[in-house]
Write a protein that holds these residues in place. Sequence first.
Motif, PDB file in Angstrom:
ATOM      1  N   TYR A 101      -9.018 -24.492   1.904  1.00 61.46           N
ATOM      2  CA  TYR A 101     -10.201 -23.732   1.496  1.00 61.46           C
ATOM      3  C   TYR A 101     -11.301 -24.641   0.986  1.00 61.46           C
ATOM      4  CZ  TYR A 101      -6.563 -23.415  -2.074  1.00 61.46           C
ATOM      5  OH  TYR A 101      -5.501 -23.675  -2.896  1.00 61.46           O
ATOM      6  N   GLY A 152       0.208 -39.550  -0.649  1.00 64.16           N
ATOM      7  CA  GLY A 152      -0.008 -38.346   0.141  1.00 64.16           C
ATOM      8  C   GLY A 152      -1.469 -38.250   0.540  1.00 64.16           C
ATOM      9  N   GLY A 154      -3.309 -36.695   2.815  1.00 65.95           N
ATOM     10  CA  GLY A 154      -3.560 -35.612   3.772  1.00 65.95           C
ATOM     11  C   GLY A 154      -4.963 -35.078   3.561  1.00 65.95           C
ATOM     12  N   LYS A 155      -5.102 -33.738   3.562  1.00 60.65           N
ATOM     13  CA  LYS A 155      -6.447 -33.147   3.461  1.00 60.65           C
ATOM     14  C   LYS A 155      -7.103 -33.515   2.119  1.00 60.65           C
ATOM     15  CE  LYS A 155      -4.878 -28.946   4.579  1.00 60.65           C
ATOM     16  NZ  LYS A 155      -3.552 -29.208   5.165  1.00 60.65           N
ATOM     17  N   ILE A 156      -6.387 -33.255   1.012  1.00 60.52           N
ATOM     18  CA  ILE A 156      -6.999 -33.513  -0.298  1.00 60.52           C
ATOM     19  C   ILE A 156      -6.953 -35.006  -0.640  1.00 60.52           C
ATOM     20  CG2 ILE A 156      -6.820 -33.027  -2.779  1.00 60.52           C
ATOM     21  CD1 ILE A 156      -5.737 -30.221  -1.992  1.00 60.52           C
ATOM     22  N   TYR A 174       0.024 -44.463   0.253  1.00 61.72           N
ATOM     23  CA  TYR A 174       1.280 -44.334   0.978  1.00 61.72           C
ATOM     24  C   TYR A 174       1.389 -42.918   1.504  1.00 61.72           C
ATOM     25  CZ  TYR A 174       5.979 -43.517   2.360  1.00 61.72           C
ATOM     26  OH  TYR A 174       7.065 -43.137   3.121  1.00 61.72           O
ATOM     27  N   ASP A 175       1.653 -42.813   2.778  1.00 60.48           N
ATOM     28  CA  ASP A 175       1.894 -41.524   3.432  1.00 60.48           C
ATOM     29  C   ASP A 175       2.688 -41.848   4.695  1.00 60.48           C
ATOM     30  OD1 ASP A 175       1.615 -39.089   5.013  1.00 60.48           O
ATOM     31  OD2 ASP A 175      -0.056 -38.545   3.712  1.00 60.48           O
ATOM     32  N   PRO A 176       3.800 -41.143   4.959  1.00 57.41           N
ATOM     33  CA  PRO A 176       4.543 -41.425   6.193  1.00 57.41           C
ATOM     34  C   PRO A 176       3.700 -41.181   7.441  1.00 57.41           C
ATOM     35  CG  PRO A 176       5.472 -39.510   5.030  1.00 57.41           C
ATOM     36  CD  PRO A 176       4.445 -40.122   4.130  1.00 57.41           C
ATOM     37  N   ARG A 179      -3.097 -41.999   9.321  1.00 57.91           N
ATOM     38  CA  ARG A 179      -4.238 -41.395  10.017  1.00 57.91           C
ATOM     39  C   ARG A 179      -5.266 -42.481  10.339  1.00 57.91           C
ATOM     40  NH1 ARG A 179      -2.097 -37.672   6.521  1.00 57.91           N
ATOM     41  NH2 ARG A 179      -1.893 -35.553   7.327  1.00 57.91           N
ATOM     42  N   HIS A 205      -0.894 -36.460  -4.187  1.00 60.61           N
ATOM     43  CA  HIS A 205      -1.402 -35.378  -3.323  1.00 60.61           C
ATOM     44  C   HIS A 205      -0.380 -34.963  -2.276  1.00 60.61           C
ATOM     45  CE1 HIS A 205      -5.293 -35.677  -5.221  1.00 60.61           C
ATOM     46  NE2 HIS A 205      -5.189 -36.992  -5.119  1.00 60.61           N
ATOM     47  N   VAL A 206       0.903 -35.009  -2.643  1.00 60.50           N
ATOM     48  CA  VAL A 206       1.961 -34.609  -1.704  1.00 60.50           C
ATOM     49  C   VAL A 206       2.242 -33.116  -1.872  1.00 60.50           C
ATOM     50  CG1 VAL A 206       3.046 -36.893  -1.720  1.00 60.50           C
ATOM     51  CG2 VAL A 206       3.808 -35.178  -3.361  1.00 60.50           C
ATOM     52  N   ALA A 233      -2.841 -33.607  -9.477  1.00 54.99           N
ATOM     53  CA  ALA A 233      -3.522 -32.333  -9.195  1.00 54.99           C
ATOM     54  C   ALA A 233      -2.847 -31.700  -7.982  1.00 54.99           C
ATOM     55  CB  ALA A 233      -5.003 -32.544  -8.944  1.00 54.99           C
ATOM     56  N   ARG A 235       1.247 -30.510  -7.578  1.00 54.51           N
ATOM     57  CA  ARG A 235       2.092 -29.459  -8.129  1.00 54.51           C
ATOM     58  C   ARG A 235       2.894 -30.040  -9.290  1.00 54.51           C
ATOM     59  NH1 ARG A 235      -0.773 -26.316  -6.250  1.00 54.51           N
ATOM     60  NH2 ARG A 235      -0.398 -24.681  -4.719  1.00 54.51           N
ATOM     61  N   ASP A 259      -3.518 -31.535 -13.733  1.00 54.74           N
ATOM     62  CA  ASP A 259      -4.095 -30.213 -13.458  1.00 54.74           C
ATOM     63  C   ASP A 259      -2.978 -29.200 -13.171  1.00 54.74           C
ATOM     64  OD1 ASP A 259      -6.356 -28.465 -13.017  1.00 54.74           O
ATOM     65  OD2 ASP A 259      -5.912 -28.550 -10.881  1.00 54.74           O
ATOM     66  N   HIS A 296      -4.972 -25.911 -13.959  1.00 57.20           N
ATOM     67  CA  HIS A 296      -4.879 -25.676 -12.496  1.00 57.20           C
ATOM     68  C   HIS A 296      -6.194 -25.099 -11.944  1.00 57.20           C
ATOM     69  CE1 HIS A 296      -1.814 -25.080  -9.056  1.00 57.20           C
ATOM     70  NE2 HIS A 296      -3.027 -25.322  -8.583  1.00 57.20           N
ATOM     71  N   PHE A 299      -8.762 -26.127  -7.522  1.00 57.46           N
ATOM     72  CA  PHE A 299      -9.231 -25.317  -6.380  1.00 57.46           C
ATOM     73  C   PHE A 299     -10.417 -24.431  -6.752  1.00 57.46           C
ATOM     74  CE2 PHE A 299      -8.482 -20.809  -7.169  1.00 57.46           C
ATOM     75  CZ  PHE A 299      -7.851 -20.875  -8.400  1.00 57.46           C
TER      76      PHE A 299
HETATM   77  P1  NAD Z   1      -1.639 -31.890   3.179  1.00 62.20           P
HETATM   78  O1  NAD Z   1      -0.446 -31.283   3.844  1.00 62.20           O
HETATM   79  O2  NAD Z   1      -2.936 -31.903   3.912  1.00 62.20           O
HETATM   80  O3  NAD Z   1      -1.309 -33.396   2.764  1.00 62.20           O
HETATM   81  C1  NAD Z   1      -0.117 -33.774   2.180  1.00 62.20           C
HETATM   82  C2  NAD Z   1       0.225 -35.173   2.659  1.00 62.20           C
HETATM   83  O4  NAD Z   1       1.352 -35.646   1.909  1.00 62.20           O
HETATM   84  C3  NAD Z   1       0.628 -35.250   4.139  1.00 62.20           C
HETATM   85  O5  NAD Z   1      -0.190 -36.194   4.795  1.00 62.20           O
HETATM   86  C4  NAD Z   1       2.079 -35.686   4.102  1.00 62.20           C
HETATM   87  O6  NAD Z   1       2.441 -36.528   5.177  1.00 62.20           O
HETATM   88  C5  NAD Z   1       2.140 -36.437   2.784  1.00 62.20           C
HETATM   89  N1  NAD Z   1       3.476 -36.581   2.222  1.00 62.20           N
HETATM   90  C6  NAD Z   1       4.510 -35.718   2.246  1.00 62.20           C
HETATM   91  N2  NAD Z   1       5.560 -36.214   1.559  1.00 62.20           N
HETATM   92  C7  NAD Z   1       5.171 -37.444   1.107  1.00 62.20           C
HETATM   93  C8  NAD Z   1       5.797 -38.443   0.317  1.00 62.20           C
HETATM   94  N3  NAD Z   1       7.044 -38.308  -0.122  1.00 62.20           N
HETATM   95  N4  NAD Z   1       5.096 -39.558   0.036  1.00 62.20           N
HETATM   96  C9  NAD Z   1       3.830 -39.715   0.479  1.00 62.20           C
HETATM   97  N5  NAD Z   1       3.193 -38.808   1.228  1.00 62.20           N
HETATM   98  C10 NAD Z   1       3.846 -37.674   1.521  1.00 62.20           C
HETATM   99  O7  NAD Z   1      -1.767 -31.128   1.780  1.00 62.20           O
HETATM  100  P2  NAD Z   1      -3.091 -30.901   0.919  1.00 62.20           P
HETATM  101  O8  NAD Z   1      -3.754 -29.650   1.359  1.00 62.20           O
HETATM  102  O9  NAD Z   1      -3.858 -32.170   0.891  1.00 62.20           O
HETATM  103  O10 NAD Z   1      -2.446 -30.595  -0.533  1.00 62.20           O
HETATM  104  C11 NAD Z   1      -1.949 -31.635  -1.325  1.00 62.20           C
HETATM  105  C12 NAD Z   1      -1.381 -31.083  -2.621  1.00 62.20           C
HETATM  106  O11 NAD Z   1      -2.426 -30.457  -3.400  1.00 62.20           O
HETATM  107  C13 NAD Z   1      -0.303 -30.015  -2.466  1.00 62.20           C
HETATM  108  O12 NAD Z   1       0.723 -30.239  -3.416  1.00 62.20           O
HETATM  109  C14 NAD Z   1      -1.012 -28.720  -2.819  1.00 62.20           C
HETATM  110  O13 NAD Z   1      -0.125 -27.730  -3.281  1.00 62.20           O
HETATM  111  C15 NAD Z   1      -1.948 -29.218  -3.904  1.00 62.20           C
HETATM  112  N6  NAD Z   1      -3.113 -28.359  -4.188  1.00 62.20           N
HETATM  113  C16 NAD Z   1      -3.552 -28.307  -5.495  1.00 62.20           C
HETATM  114  C17 NAD Z   1      -4.663 -27.527  -5.820  1.00 62.20           C
HETATM  115  C18 NAD Z   1      -5.174 -27.452  -7.226  1.00 62.20           C
HETATM  116  O14 NAD Z   1      -5.891 -26.494  -7.564  1.00 62.20           O
HETATM  117  N7  NAD Z   1      -4.878 -28.415  -8.078  1.00 62.20           N
HETATM  118  C19 NAD Z   1      -5.316 -26.794  -4.820  1.00 62.20           C
HETATM  119  C20 NAD Z   1      -4.856 -26.885  -3.503  1.00 62.20           C
HETATM  120  C21 NAD Z   1      -3.750 -27.680  -3.193  1.00 62.20           C
END
Ligand code: NAD
Length: 330
Positions: A101, A152, A154-156, A174-176, A179, A205-206, A233, A235, A259, A296, A299
Amino acid sequence: MKLIMFSVREDEKPAVKAWEKRNGAEVITVTDPLTLETVDLVEGYSGVCLQQRIDVTDEEIYRKLESFGIKQIALRTAGYDIINLNLAKKYHLKVTNVPAYSPTSVAELVVMQALRLIRNNPIVEDQMNNGDFRWGGMIAKEINTLTVGIIGAGKIGGTAARLFNALGANVIAYDPIVREELKEILTYEQDQQSVLEKADIVSLHVPLNESTTQLIDAEALTQMKSDAYLINAARGPIVDIKALIKALKEKKIAGAALDTLPNEQHFFNFNFKNQSLPDRDLEALMSMNNVLITPHIGFYTTVAVQNMVDISLGSALEILQTEESKNEVY
Ligand code: NAD
């Protein structure tokens, strides 16, 4: 087309009104969550939209939804663990989520907290509030001299990496999943330990799953530099919170910004003014002047709230009109 939306907050209503106008559909909003007590409200509507903490566990809810002719459940969240997918399948209910979002919303909070930590902001504010304007202990670091470690990307995490890179920080991750598009702004490390050992700021950010529960445990914390900061930020359960409190007390790391916390559903978004806090770990963290807690809200921006409303209602409409949505979770 009439949709019913549960657990609607005041701040969501303008986005709902605007969506109704754009799509020529009617959306009824209720403040309660979907439960066995409220499921009968759905009768007469064509679609359902949810965002709630309470799990939808009772089979009777799914059975009733199907009997009312409901074909879908649109979640306004990325996570869909509140839904029992087996029951949803059994009663022919398609479930959709909002996969992204606003990654920027969380990433900006992380950058703000990183800057507050390295400028000793909790200490500065504490002193100022007590009328002490002396500089002692306030000397800060600059972000462009530091290494930020993203676990991690990924998106965030990827969005946070771009923001830190734009501020001149050296960004490692570090991310498996590697990109290609991130390679110009960050350096991938072979493993988590290498990030923990090198970074001045570690940001998590995992996703939360079995393998990431307590990913940052006592051992991981000992791998961090003693002047490094931890930001979570993602979980709460990703960090062993008792181990973190111990590491902070023993000055094994310099500070933290959180957070999300384990058991946060019992205290975040509640008011405990003039009452004692209901959680020992929260109390311990709140008493430390090198820890920043936010309830929290990563978002919680106008853009993200609007996207959660628009994308979830859009998915509901897609399923009702075409029986398919790109946001189906199974
Ligand atoms: P995403 O799926 O886009 O990215 C997650 C990344 O983590 C992926 O690239 C994945 O390969 C990597 N990953 C998985 N296991 C791993 C490990 N052991 N070591 C390293 N990398 C690993 O997810 P996202 O949308 O970027 O969300 C990231 C986190 O943010 C989630 O935990 C989500 O719940 C949380 N989140 C928090 C809030 C908030 O308000 N604080 C809001 C939205 C999401």
